[in-house]
Write a protein that holds these residues in place. Structure first.
Motif, PDB file in Angstrom:
ATOM      1  N   LYS A  29      -8.872   4.734 -11.035  1.00 40.27           N
ATOM      2  CA  LYS A  29      -9.033   3.659 -10.052  1.00 40.27           C
ATOM      3  C   LYS A  29      -8.623   2.340 -10.689  1.00 40.27           C
ATOM      4  CE  LYS A  29     -13.935   2.776 -10.912  1.00 40.27           C
ATOM      5  NZ  LYS A  29     -15.266   2.733 -10.318  1.00 40.27           N
ATOM      6  N   PHE A  30      -8.305   1.374  -9.842  1.00 41.48           N
ATOM      7  CA  PHE A  30      -7.887   0.073 -10.344  1.00 41.48           C
ATOM      8  C   PHE A  30      -9.074  -0.678 -10.903  1.00 41.48           C
ATOM      9  CE2 PHE A  30      -7.230  -4.526  -9.520  1.00 41.48           C
ATOM     10  CZ  PHE A  30      -6.250  -4.727 -10.478  1.00 41.48           C
ATOM     11  N   ILE A  31      -8.917  -1.145 -12.136  1.00 44.37           N
ATOM     12  CA  ILE A  31      -9.919  -1.956 -12.814  1.00 44.37           C
ATOM     13  C   ILE A  31      -9.358  -3.375 -12.917  1.00 44.37           C
ATOM     14  CG2 ILE A  31     -11.194  -2.294 -14.981  1.00 44.37           C
ATOM     15  CD1 ILE A  31     -11.999   0.270 -13.583  1.00 44.37           C
ATOM     16  N   GLU A  32     -10.165  -4.347 -12.508  1.00 50.68           N
ATOM     17  CA  GLU A  32      -9.734  -5.746 -12.585  1.00 50.68           C
ATOM     18  C   GLU A  32      -9.516  -6.157 -14.044  1.00 50.68           C
ATOM     19  OE1 GLU A  32      -8.989  -7.931 -10.235  1.00 50.68           O
ATOM     20  OE2 GLU A  32      -9.639  -6.756  -8.499  1.00 50.68           O
TER      21      GLU A  32
ATOM     22  N   ALA B  90       0.833  -1.216   0.000  1.00 45.84           N
ATOM     23  CA  ALA B  90       0.000   0.000   0.000  1.00 45.84           C
ATOM     24  C   ALA B  90       0.861   1.258   0.000  1.00 45.84           C
ATOM     25  CB  ALA B  90      -0.947  -0.013   1.196  1.00 45.84           C
ATOM     26  N   GLU B  91       1.894   1.288   0.803  1.00 45.07           N
ATOM     27  CA  GLU B  91       2.770   2.460   0.860  1.00 45.07           C
ATOM     28  C   GLU B  91       3.542   2.613  -0.451  1.00 45.07           C
ATOM     29  OE1 GLU B  91       4.801   5.870   2.187  1.00 45.07           O
ATOM     30  OE2 GLU B  91       2.983   4.919   2.947  1.00 45.07           O
ATOM     31  N   SER B  92       3.990   1.508  -1.019  1.00 45.22           N
ATOM     32  CA  SER B  92       4.685   1.561  -2.312  1.00 45.22           C
ATOM     33  C   SER B  92       3.770   2.128  -3.383  1.00 45.22           C
ATOM     34  CB  SER B  92       5.159   0.168  -2.722  1.00 45.22           C
ATOM     35  OG  SER B  92       6.097  -0.336  -1.802  1.00 45.22           O
ATOM     36  N   MET B  93       2.516   1.692  -3.387  1.00 45.32           N
ATOM     37  CA  MET B  93       1.557   2.189  -4.374  1.00 45.32           C
ATOM     38  C   MET B  93       1.326   3.675  -4.198  1.00 45.32           C
ATOM     39  SD  MET B  93      -0.209   1.466  -6.994  1.00 45.32           S
ATOM     40  CE  MET B  93      -1.265   2.600  -7.891  1.00 45.32           C
TER      41      MET B  93
ATOM     42  N   THR C 110      -2.784   0.659 -14.688  1.00 45.37           N
ATOM     43  CA  THR C 110      -1.475   0.217 -15.175  1.00 45.37           C
ATOM     44  C   THR C 110      -0.460   0.181 -14.041  1.00 45.37           C
ATOM     45  OG1 THR C 110      -1.916   1.055 -17.392  1.00 45.37           O
ATOM     46  CG2 THR C 110       0.399   0.747 -16.797  1.00 45.37           C
ATOM     47  N   THR C 111      -0.412   1.233 -13.236  1.00 46.34           N
ATOM     48  CA  THR C 111       0.546   1.299 -12.136  1.00 46.34           C
ATOM     49  C   THR C 111       0.290   0.189 -11.122  1.00 46.34           C
ATOM     50  OG1 THR C 111       0.748   3.683 -12.442  1.00 46.34           O
ATOM     51  CG2 THR C 111       1.501   2.796 -10.327  1.00 46.34           C
ATOM     52  N   TYR C 112      -0.954   0.017 -10.730  1.00 43.60           N
ATOM     53  CA  TYR C 112      -1.311  -0.994  -9.739  1.00 43.60           C
ATOM     54  C   TYR C 112      -1.020  -2.400 -10.259  1.00 43.60           C
ATOM     55  CZ  TYR C 112      -4.037  -3.040  -5.894  1.00 43.60           C
ATOM     56  OH  TYR C 112      -4.437  -3.741  -4.774  1.00 43.60           O
ATOM     57  N   ALA C 113      -1.407  -2.677 -11.497  1.00 42.89           N
ATOM     58  CA  ALA C 113      -1.202  -4.010 -12.067  1.00 42.89           C
ATOM     59  C   ALA C 113       0.282  -4.338 -12.187  1.00 42.89           C
ATOM     60  CB  ALA C 113      -1.888  -4.116 -13.424  1.00 42.89           C
ATOM     61  N   PHE C 114       1.089  -3.376 -12.641  1.00 39.35           N
ATOM     62  CA  PHE C 114       2.525  -3.638 -12.725  1.00 39.35           C
ATOM     63  C   PHE C 114       3.132  -3.815 -11.339  1.00 39.35           C
ATOM     64  CE2 PHE C 114       3.137  -2.689 -17.281  1.00 39.35           C
ATOM     65  CZ  PHE C 114       4.057  -3.685 -17.546  1.00 39.35           C
TER      66      PHE C 114
END
Length: 143
Positions: free
Chosen positions: A127-130, A39-42, A70-74
């Motif tokens: 927002k993060f999309i699955e 979470a902190e890295s994100m 893109t950021t979250y998935a990577f």
């Protein structure tokens, strides 16, 4: 460039924009995950990338600028690789990690998980999309 130099230059926005490549993104994800929670890295990547883009006048648009999905998935791909393969034993620094895990160096690897329509959905920017093609890997608990 050492990991500390990369992190510092990214955070103070002095990292040369022409060197802000996919590899630099993966290196930074490795650096943050090695020192912070997911979470902190994100949060560091999110706020840092937005500020870095603003400083370098990267336009926000459907296909440019910051993309949360893109950021979250990577970050998930990097974290899952680190947890499955051993973060520090095999990878003493971010360059070694990138050299050892070349599949992450393909900036199109998310096409295995996302259709173009899903990743370019307007909500994906904020927002993060699955993924819609295949699930992202699980991050193993290594404790």
């Amino acid at each position: 460039m050492t990991d500390d130099e990369l992190r510092q230059q990214f955070e103070d926005r002095s990292y040369p924009f022409d060197q802000w490549t996919h590899r630099a993104h993966v290196r930074l994800a490795f650096i943050y995950l090695g020192n912070h929670s997911f979470a902190e890295s994100m949060e560091r990547l999110r706020t840092g990338t937005k500020a870095y883009n603003e400083k370098n006048q990267v336009p926000e648009g459907p296909l440019s600028g910051y993309n949360e999905t893109t950021t979250y998935a990577f970050l998930i791909l990097v974290a899952a690789t680190m947890s499955a393969c051993g973060k520090l034993l095999e990878n003493p620094d971010s360059d070694s990690f990138c050299d050892r895990h070349t599949r992450l160096m393909n900036r199109n690897v998310l096409r295995l998980f996302y259709s173009p329509a899903q990743r370019s959905h307007p909500d994906a920017k904020t927002k993060f999309i699955e993924p819609d093609l295949a699930p992202l890997p699980k991050i193993l608990n290594t404790t």
